[in-house]
Design a protein around this motif. Structure first.
Motif, PDB file in Angstrom:
ATOM      1  N   LEU A  43       0.831  -1.206   0.000  1.00 23.07           N
ATOM      2  CA  LEU A  43       0.000   0.000   0.000  1.00 23.07           C
ATOM      3  C   LEU A  43       0.865   1.255   0.000  1.00 23.07           C
ATOM      4  CD1 LEU A  43      -2.694  -1.297   2.491  1.00 23.07           C
ATOM      5  CD2 LEU A  43      -3.203  -0.378   0.220  1.00 23.07           C
ATOM      6  N   GLU A  44       1.940   1.245   0.790  1.00 20.34           N
ATOM      7  CA  GLU A  44       2.830   2.412   0.839  1.00 20.34           C
ATOM      8  C   GLU A  44       3.512   2.619  -0.505  1.00 20.34           C
ATOM      9  OE1 GLU A  44       5.201   1.545   4.270  1.00 20.34           O
ATOM     10  OE2 GLU A  44       3.608   2.163   5.650  1.00 20.34           O
ATOM     11  N   GLY A  47       1.576   4.527  -2.851  1.00 18.08           N
ATOM     12  CA  GLY A  47       1.387   5.929  -2.470  1.00 18.08           C
ATOM     13  C   GLY A  47       0.254   6.166  -1.505  1.00 18.08           C
ATOM     14  N   VAL A  48      -0.325   5.098  -0.958  1.00 17.21           N
ATOM     15  CA  VAL A  48      -1.421   5.261   0.007  1.00 17.21           C
ATOM     16  C   VAL A  48      -0.809   5.598   1.362  1.00 17.21           C
ATOM     17  CG1 VAL A  48      -3.422   4.167   1.084  1.00 17.21           C
ATOM     18  CG2 VAL A  48      -2.751   3.537  -1.240  1.00 17.21           C
ATOM     19  N   THR A  49      -1.319   6.655   1.966  1.00 11.71           N
ATOM     20  CA  THR A  49      -0.817   7.034   3.294  1.00 11.71           C
ATOM     21  C   THR A  49      -1.967   7.011   4.285  1.00 11.71           C
ATOM     22  OG1 THR A  49      -1.173   9.331   2.690  1.00 11.71           O
ATOM     23  CG2 THR A  49       1.090   8.480   2.515  1.00 11.71           C
ATOM     24  N   ARG A  50      -1.635   6.794   5.529  1.00 13.66           N
ATOM     25  CA  ARG A  50      -2.656   6.833   6.568  1.00 13.66           C
ATOM     26  C   ARG A  50      -3.124   8.275   6.747  1.00 13.66           C
ATOM     27  NH1 ARG A  50      -0.649   4.964  11.685  1.00 13.66           N
ATOM     28  NH2 ARG A  50       1.476   5.216  11.021  1.00 13.66           N
ATOM     29  N   ARG A  51      -4.399   8.425   7.148  1.00 11.06           N
ATOM     30  CA  ARG A  51      -4.940   9.780   7.312  1.00 11.06           C
ATOM     31  C   ARG A  51      -4.113  10.571   8.317  1.00 11.06           C
ATOM     32  NH1 ARG A  51     -10.442   7.652   6.063  1.00 11.06           N
ATOM     33  NH2 ARG A  51     -10.325   6.515   7.990  1.00 11.06           N
ATOM     34  N   ARG A  54       0.022  10.319  13.399  1.00 12.58           N
ATOM     35  CA  ARG A  54       0.371  10.845  14.713  1.00 12.58           C
ATOM     36  C   ARG A  54       0.275   9.798  15.795  1.00 12.58           C
ATOM     37  NH1 ARG A  54      -3.582  15.824  14.772  1.00 12.58           N
ATOM     38  NH2 ARG A  54      -4.754  14.255  13.661  1.00 12.58           N
ATOM     39  N   GLY A  55      -0.408   8.690  15.501  1.00 11.97           N
ATOM     40  CA  GLY A  55      -0.563   7.636  16.506  1.00 11.97           C
ATOM     41  C   GLY A  55      -1.754   7.918  17.393  1.00 11.97           C
ATOM     42  N   GLY A  56      -2.097   6.942  18.210  1.00 14.57           N
ATOM     43  CA  GLY A  56      -3.216   7.086  19.127  1.00 14.57           C
ATOM     44  C   GLY A  56      -4.492   6.537  18.562  1.00 14.57           C
ATOM     45  N   ASP A  57      -4.599   6.501  17.221  1.00 21.19           N
ATOM     46  CA  ASP A  57      -5.799   5.953  16.601  1.00 21.19           C
ATOM     47  C   ASP A  57      -5.391   4.712  15.819  1.00 21.19           C
ATOM     48  OD1 ASP A  57      -8.067   5.362  15.298  1.00 21.19           O
ATOM     49  OD2 ASP A  57      -8.166   7.212  14.121  1.00 21.19           O
ATOM     50  N   LEU A  58      -5.994   3.575  16.170  1.00 24.98           N
ATOM     51  CA  LEU A  58      -5.590   2.323  15.530  1.00 24.98           C
ATOM     52  C   LEU A  58      -5.819   2.345  14.036  1.00 24.98           C
ATOM     53  CD1 LEU A  58      -6.821  -0.377  17.992  1.00 24.98           C
ATOM     54  CD2 LEU A  58      -4.516   0.342  17.549  1.00 24.98           C
ATOM     55  N   ALA A  59      -6.890   2.987  13.632  1.00 17.85           N
ATOM     56  CA  ALA A  59      -7.255   2.973  12.217  1.00 17.85           C
ATOM     57  C   ALA A  59      -6.625   4.136  11.472  1.00 17.85           C
ATOM     58  CB  ALA A  59      -8.762   3.022  12.081  1.00 17.85           C
ATOM     59  N   SER A  60      -5.751   4.860  12.134  1.00 18.49           N
ATOM     60  CA  SER A  60      -5.174   6.032  11.484  1.00 18.49           C
ATOM     61  C   SER A  60      -3.810   5.705  10.900  1.00 18.49           C
ATOM     62  CB  SER A  60      -5.034   7.160  12.481  1.00 18.49           C
ATOM     63  OG  SER A  60      -4.121   6.788  13.488  1.00 18.49           O
TER      64      SER A  60
ATOM     65  N   ALA B   9      -1.092   3.252  25.552  1.00 19.23           N
ATOM     66  CA  ALA B   9      -2.356   3.411  24.830  1.00 19.23           C
ATOM     67  C   ALA B   9      -2.105   3.860  23.402  1.00 19.23           C
ATOM     68  CB  ALA B   9      -3.253   4.412  25.553  1.00 19.23           C
ATOM     69  N   ASN B  10      -0.907   4.341  23.131  1.00 18.04           N
ATOM     70  CA  ASN B  10      -0.564   4.783  21.790  1.00 18.04           C
ATOM     71  C   ASN B  10      -0.025   3.580  21.015  1.00 18.04           C
ATOM     72  OD1 ASN B  10       1.063   5.630  19.584  1.00 18.04           O
ATOM     73  ND2 ASN B  10       1.064   7.705  20.428  1.00 18.04           N
ATOM     74  N   PRO B  11      -0.756   3.116  19.972  1.00 16.59           N
ATOM     75  CA  PRO B  11      -0.345   1.904  19.254  1.00 16.59           C
ATOM     76  C   PRO B  11       1.058   1.983  18.677  1.00 16.59           C
ATOM     77  CG  PRO B  11      -2.586   2.460  18.695  1.00 16.59           C
ATOM     78  CD  PRO B  11      -2.061   3.609  19.505  1.00 16.59           C
ATOM     79  N   THR B  12       1.458   3.165  18.208  1.00 15.65           N
ATOM     80  CA  THR B  12       2.794   3.289  17.619  1.00 15.65           C
ATOM     81  C   THR B  12       3.865   3.037  18.675  1.00 15.65           C
ATOM     82  OG1 THR B  12       1.934   4.871  16.024  1.00 15.65           O
ATOM     83  CG2 THR B  12       4.318   4.815  16.313  1.00 15.65           C
ATOM     84  N   ARG B 231      -5.298  -3.653  11.212  1.00 14.66           N
ATOM     85  CA  ARG B 231      -6.240  -2.522  11.210  1.00 14.66           C
ATOM     86  C   ARG B 231      -5.676  -1.347  10.423  1.00 14.66           C
ATOM     87  NH1 ARG B 231      -9.571  -3.098  16.903  1.00 14.66           N
ATOM     88  NH2 ARG B 231      -9.771  -5.350  16.691  1.00 14.66           N
ATOM     89  N   ARG B 232      -4.369  -1.189  10.446  1.00 17.97           N
ATOM     90  CA  ARG B 232      -3.758  -0.134   9.631  1.00 17.97           C
ATOM     91  C   ARG B 232      -3.924  -0.459   8.147  1.00 17.97           C
ATOM     92  NH1 ARG B 232       1.734   1.724  12.849  1.00 17.97           N
ATOM     93  NH2 ARG B 232       0.590   2.851  14.471  1.00 17.97           N
ATOM     94  N   ALA B 235      -7.483   0.312   7.169  1.00 17.00           N
ATOM     95  CA  ALA B 235      -7.719   1.750   7.040  1.00 17.00           C
ATOM     96  C   ALA B 235      -7.106   2.277   5.742  1.00 17.00           C
ATOM     97  CB  ALA B 235      -7.135   2.472   8.249  1.00 17.00           C
ATOM     98  N   MET B 236      -5.907   1.805   5.413  1.00 19.50           N
ATOM     99  CA  MET B 236      -5.246   2.280   4.190  1.00 19.50           C
ATOM    100  C   MET B 236      -5.960   1.756   2.946  1.00 19.50           C
ATOM    101  SD  MET B 236      -1.309   1.964   5.489  1.00 19.50           S
ATOM    102  CE  MET B 236      -0.443   2.410   4.002  1.00 19.50           C
ATOM    103  N   ARG B 243     -10.003   6.747  -2.998  1.00 17.33           N
ATOM    104  CA  ARG B 243      -9.222   7.498  -3.979  1.00 17.33           C
ATOM    105  C   ARG B 243      -9.494   6.990  -5.382  1.00 17.33           C
ATOM    106  NH1 ARG B 243      -2.882   7.677  -3.005  1.00 17.33           N
ATOM    107  NH2 ARG B 243      -3.024   5.739  -4.160  1.00 17.33           N
TER     108      ARG B 243
END
Lengths: 60, 255
Positions: A43-44, A47-51, A54-60, B9-12, B231-232, B235-236, B243
Motif C-alpha cells: 500500500l505504501e 502511495g497510500v498514506t494513513r490519514r 500521529r498515533g493514538g488511533d488504531l485505524a489512522s 495506549a498509543n499503538p505506535t 487494522r492499519r 484503514a489504508m 481514492r
C-alpha cells in the motif's frame, strides 16, 4: 526415564499434541506478521498514506 | 505508572515496545521451556499412584490455568473496551482468543490422554470437563464473531459483551469439583491449606507453569502487533478505495 512404563504412548502423545498445537499457533502468528507487513509495504508503495501518522488511533 | 499506561495506549509506541521486548521474551520462553521439559522427563519421579502418567500433568495443568487466565484477561480487556474505549483493549482481547482456544484444546486433549489409562475412559460428562469444553466453544464463538463483523469497532463491542456474559463459566470451572461430585479430582495446588503435592512433583509443575505463561505473553504480544498492523492495512485499503472511486460515485451505505 519412563521407557518401561505401559503408558508411554499416552505420555508422548500428550507432549506431541501440546508441541504441535502451540507450534501451529506460533507459526500462524509469524506468517500473519509477514502477510500484514507485506500488505502495508504494498500500500505504501502505491502511495497510500494513513490519514494521520500521529498515533493514538488504531485505524489512522 | 500512569504515564507508562498512557504511553502504552498509543499503538505506535506499543509497537516499538513490543519490537524491543519480543526477542527477550522469546529467548526467556525457550530457556525456561527447555528446563521445564528436562524436569518433566528427567527430573520428576513417577507418582506412587499414577506412575509416569504424572508427566502429562506438566502440560495439562499449566494449559488449564492459562485457559482460564486468558479468558479473565479478555474479560478485563472487554471492560476496557466498553467502559474506557481503550484503543488497545479490543486488540488485546481479539489477539488473545485463538491462544486461549489453543490452551483450552491442549487441556482437554491431554486430560483425555491421561483419563484413558487412569480413569479407563477418554471422556465423561463430568462438571469440570463439560464446563471446560464450554470454555473452548466460547473461545471459538468469539473468534467467529470477530470474523463475522467487518467493522472492528462494532465487532469489538459485540465480542466484549459476549465475553463478559461468558465469565459466568470461570467460577463454574474453578469450583465445579467442589460444588458437584465429579470424577475430576479437586484442587491440589491453589488451596487455602496449601498444596497437597510433594515438592518433587510441585517444582516441575510450577516451572512448566512459568514457561507456559512466558509463552502466552510472547504469543499474545506478537498477535496484538499483527492485529494493529491488520487494522492499519484495512484503514489504508479504505483510503485507497475512496481514492480510486470514480468521480460522482457514492459509497455504499453502511460501508
Amino acid at each position: 526415564m519412563f521407557g518401561s512404563d505401559p503408558h508411554t504412548g499416552f505420555i508422548l502423545a500428550s507432549y506431541a499434541v501440546t508441541v504441535i498445537t502451540l507450534g501451529l499457533v506460533a507459526g500462524w502468528i509469524v506468517v500473519d506478521h509477514r502477510t500484514q507487513k507485506a500488505r502495508l509495504a504494498d500500500l505504501e508503495a502505491r502511495g497510500v498514506t494513513r490519514r494521520s501518522a500521529r498515533g493514538g488511533d488504531l485505524a489512522s | 505508572m500512569g504515564m507508562a499506561l498512557t504511553d502504552l495506549a498509543n499503538p505506535t509506541r506499543f509497537l516499538a515496545l513490543v519490537a524491543r521486548a519480543l526477542p527477550w521474551l522469546a529467548a526467556a520462553t525457550a530457556i525456561v521451556m527447555a528446563i521445564a521439559f528436562y524436569l518433566a522427563f528427567f527430573g520428576s519421579p513417577a507418582d506412587y499412584q499414577q506412575g509416569s502418567t504424572v508427566r502429562i500433568m506438566y502440560v495439562h495443568v499449566p494449559s488449564a490455568w492459562l485457559s482460564l487466565f486468558c479468558y479473565a484477561l479478555m474479560a478485563a480487556a472487554s471492560i476496557g473496551t466498553l467502559v474506557w474505549r481503550h484503543p488497545l483493549a479490543d486488540v488485546s482481547a481479539k489477539a488473545a482468543a485463538p491462544i486461549g482456544a489453543a490452551f483450552t484444546f491442549i487441556c482437554l486433549a491431554t486430560g483425555s490422554l491421561w483419563g484413558r489409562p487412569m480413569w479407563g475412559t477418554w471422556w465423561i460428562w463430568d462438571a469440570r470437563l463439560t464446563s471446560q469444553l464450554i470454555l473452548l466453544l466460547m473461545y471459538l464463538g468469539l473468534m467467529a464473531l470477530w470474523r463475522a463483523v467487518d467493522d472492528p469497532g462494532r465487532a469489538g463491542r459485540a465480542a466484549a459483551v459476549l465475553t463478559l456474559v461468558g465469565t459466568i463459566n470461570l467460577p463454574i470451572i474453578k469450583f465445579s469439583v467442589d460444588w458437584w461430585n465429579t470424577l475430576h479430582q479437586p484442587a491440589s495446588v491453589f488451596r487455602l491449606d496449601g498444596p497437597t503435592i510433594h515438592p518433587s512433583i510441585l517444582t516441575p509443575l510450577l516451572v512448566a507453569a512459568i514457561a507456559f505463561t512466558l509463552l502466552f505473553v510472547t504469543l499474545h504480544l506478537a498477535a496484538m502487533r499483527n492485529e494493529i498492523l491488520r487494522r492499519r492495512v484495512r484503514a489504508m485499503q479504505m483510503v485507497a478505495a475512496q481514492r480510486e472511486m470514480p468521480a460522482g460515485a457514492a459509497p455504499v451505505p453502511g460501508e
